[in-house]
Design a protein around this motif. Structure first.
Motif, short mmCIF file in Angstrom:
data_model
loop_
_atom_site.label_atom_id
_atom_site.label_comp_id
_atom_site.label_asym_id
_atom_site.label_seq_id
_atom_site.Cartn_x
_atom_site.Cartn_y
_atom_site.Cartn_z
N SER A 53 0.84 -1.20 0.00
CA SER A 53 0.00 0.00 0.00
C SER A 53 0.88 1.26 0.00
N PRO A 54 0.44 2.32 -0.69
CA PRO A 54 1.20 3.58 -0.68
C PRO A 54 1.21 4.22 0.71
N PHE A 55 2.12 5.17 0.88
CA PHE A 55 2.33 5.84 2.17
C PHE A 55 2.12 7.34 2.01
N GLU A 56 1.76 7.99 3.10
CA GLU A 56 1.57 9.44 3.10
C GLU A 56 2.89 10.20 3.28
N ASP A 57 3.92 9.53 3.79
CA ASP A 57 5.21 10.17 4.06
C ASP A 57 6.01 10.38 2.78
N SER A 58 7.08 11.15 2.89
CA SER A 58 7.99 11.38 1.76
C SER A 58 8.75 10.09 1.45
N PRO A 59 9.30 9.96 0.23
CA PRO A 59 10.10 8.77 -0.09
C PRO A 59 11.25 8.56 0.89
N GLU A 60 11.90 9.64 1.29
CA GLU A 60 13.02 9.53 2.23
C GLU A 60 12.56 8.99 3.59
N ALA A 61 11.42 9.46 4.05
CA ALA A 61 10.90 8.99 5.34
C ALA A 61 10.47 7.52 5.27
N VAL A 62 9.91 7.12 4.14
CA VAL A 62 9.49 5.72 3.97
C VAL A 62 10.71 4.80 3.99
N ILE A 63 11.75 5.19 3.28
CA ILE A 63 12.97 4.37 3.27
C ILE A 63 13.58 4.31 4.67
N GLU A 64 13.63 5.42 5.35
CA GLU A 64 14.18 5.43 6.72
C GLU A 64 13.36 4.54 7.64
N ARG A 65 12.05 4.60 7.52
CA ARG A 65 11.16 3.79 8.35
C ARG A 65 11.44 2.30 8.18
N PHE A 66 11.55 1.86 6.91
CA PHE A 66 11.75 0.44 6.68
C PHE A 66 13.20 0.01 6.89
N THR A 67 14.12 0.95 6.75
CA THR A 67 15.52 0.66 7.11
C THR A 67 15.59 0.35 8.60
N GLN A 68 14.99 1.19 9.41
CA GLN A 68 15.02 0.98 10.86
C GLN A 68 14.29 -0.31 11.24
N LYS A 69 13.16 -0.57 10.59
CA LYS A 69 12.41 -1.79 10.90
C LYS A 69 13.22 -3.03 10.54
N LEU A 70 13.82 -3.04 9.36
CA LEU A 70 14.60 -4.20 8.95
C LEU A 70 15.79 -4.43 9.87
N LEU A 71 16.52 -3.37 10.17
CA LEU A 71 17.70 -3.51 11.02
C LEU A 71 17.35 -3.90 12.45
N SER A 72 16.17 -3.50 12.92
CA SER A 72 15.80 -3.86 14.30
C SER A 72 15.17 -5.25 14.40
N THR A 73 14.63 -5.76 13.31
CA THR A 73 13.98 -7.08 13.36
C THR A 73 14.86 -8.20 12.81
N ASP A 74 15.87 -7.85 12.03
CA ASP A 74 16.76 -8.85 11.44
C ASP A 74 18.18 -8.53 11.88
N LYS A 75 18.64 -9.20 12.91
CA LYS A 75 19.97 -8.91 13.49
C LYS A 75 21.11 -9.27 12.54
N LEU A 76 20.83 -10.03 11.49
CA LEU A 76 21.87 -10.40 10.53
C LEU A 76 21.91 -9.45 9.32
N ALA A 77 21.00 -8.48 9.26
CA ALA A 77 20.96 -7.54 8.13
C ALA A 77 21.97 -6.42 8.32
N ARG A 78 22.59 -6.04 7.20
CA ARG A 78 23.54 -4.93 7.20
C ARG A 78 23.26 -4.05 5.98
N ARG A 79 23.22 -2.75 6.22
CA ARG A 79 23.03 -1.85 5.09
C ARG A 79 24.35 -1.76 4.33
N VAL A 80 24.28 -1.89 2.98
CA VAL A 80 25.51 -1.94 2.19
C VAL A 80 25.62 -0.84 1.14
#
Length: 164
Positions: A72-99
């Motif tokens: 589903s689309p989001f009301e936030d800016s593209p930058e805010a959406v990416i930041e939101r899911f970056t934080q979610k992924l990194l907090s829920t998947d301890k083996l994930a690393r941003r590259v």
């Protein structure tokens, strides 16, 4: 005699391989075997899928052809959406690393690993403004090794976007 010698040789090789993995580490072993884990940015414009069943594609309506599921689309800016899911992924998947280098705040790329064998997978996220002013999201997860991932990349993306 030859059969016993062959079996002994295979046993020695198996023990040597196991020691190699233990000493070097699982993630480093796969890097030696298959190359760098970061597969580079995914080109959502070309949308080339893996020829094998070891990937998953999810997009907001109209952003890509034949996604495995829609986001589903989001009301936030593209930058805010990416930041939101970056934080979610990194907090829920301890083996994930941003590259990725973080220069484009509307995109992010991660490498993560399976829990036991540490098989590497790459996850790409890209967000863009939609004509209605909301933000659409595209996500592609792909395995580096093997021909089948038993649906793990799709599960990973579904978990990331659950409740969004």
């Amino acid at each position: 005699m030859l059969k016993t010698t062959l079996l002994s040789l295979l046993a020695v090789l198996a023990v040597a391989a196991l020691l190699f993995v233990v000493v070097i580490g699982r993630e480093r072993t796969w890097e030696i075997v298959a190359g760098k884990h970061d597969r580079g940015p995914y080109d959502f414009a070309q949308a080339r899928r893996s020829p094998t069943s070891n990937d998953a594609l999810a997009c907001s309506e109209g952003l890509c052809a034949e996604p495995d599921f829609t986001i589903s689309p989001f009301e936030d800016s593209p930058e805010a959406v990416i930041e939101r899911f970056t934080q979610k992924l990194l907090s829920t998947d301890k083996l994930a690393r941003r590259v990725d280098d973080g220069n484009d705040p509307s995109r992010a790329r991660f490498v993560t690993y399976s829990p036991v064998m540490r098989f590497p997978d790459t996850i790409d996220l890209a967000a863009r403004k939609l004509p209605d002013g909301r933000t659409g999201l595209m996500a592609y997860a792909r395995a580096q090794l093997g021909k089948k991932d038993l649906g793990k990349n799709r599960e990973r993306l579904e978990a990331l976007f659950a409740g969004s």
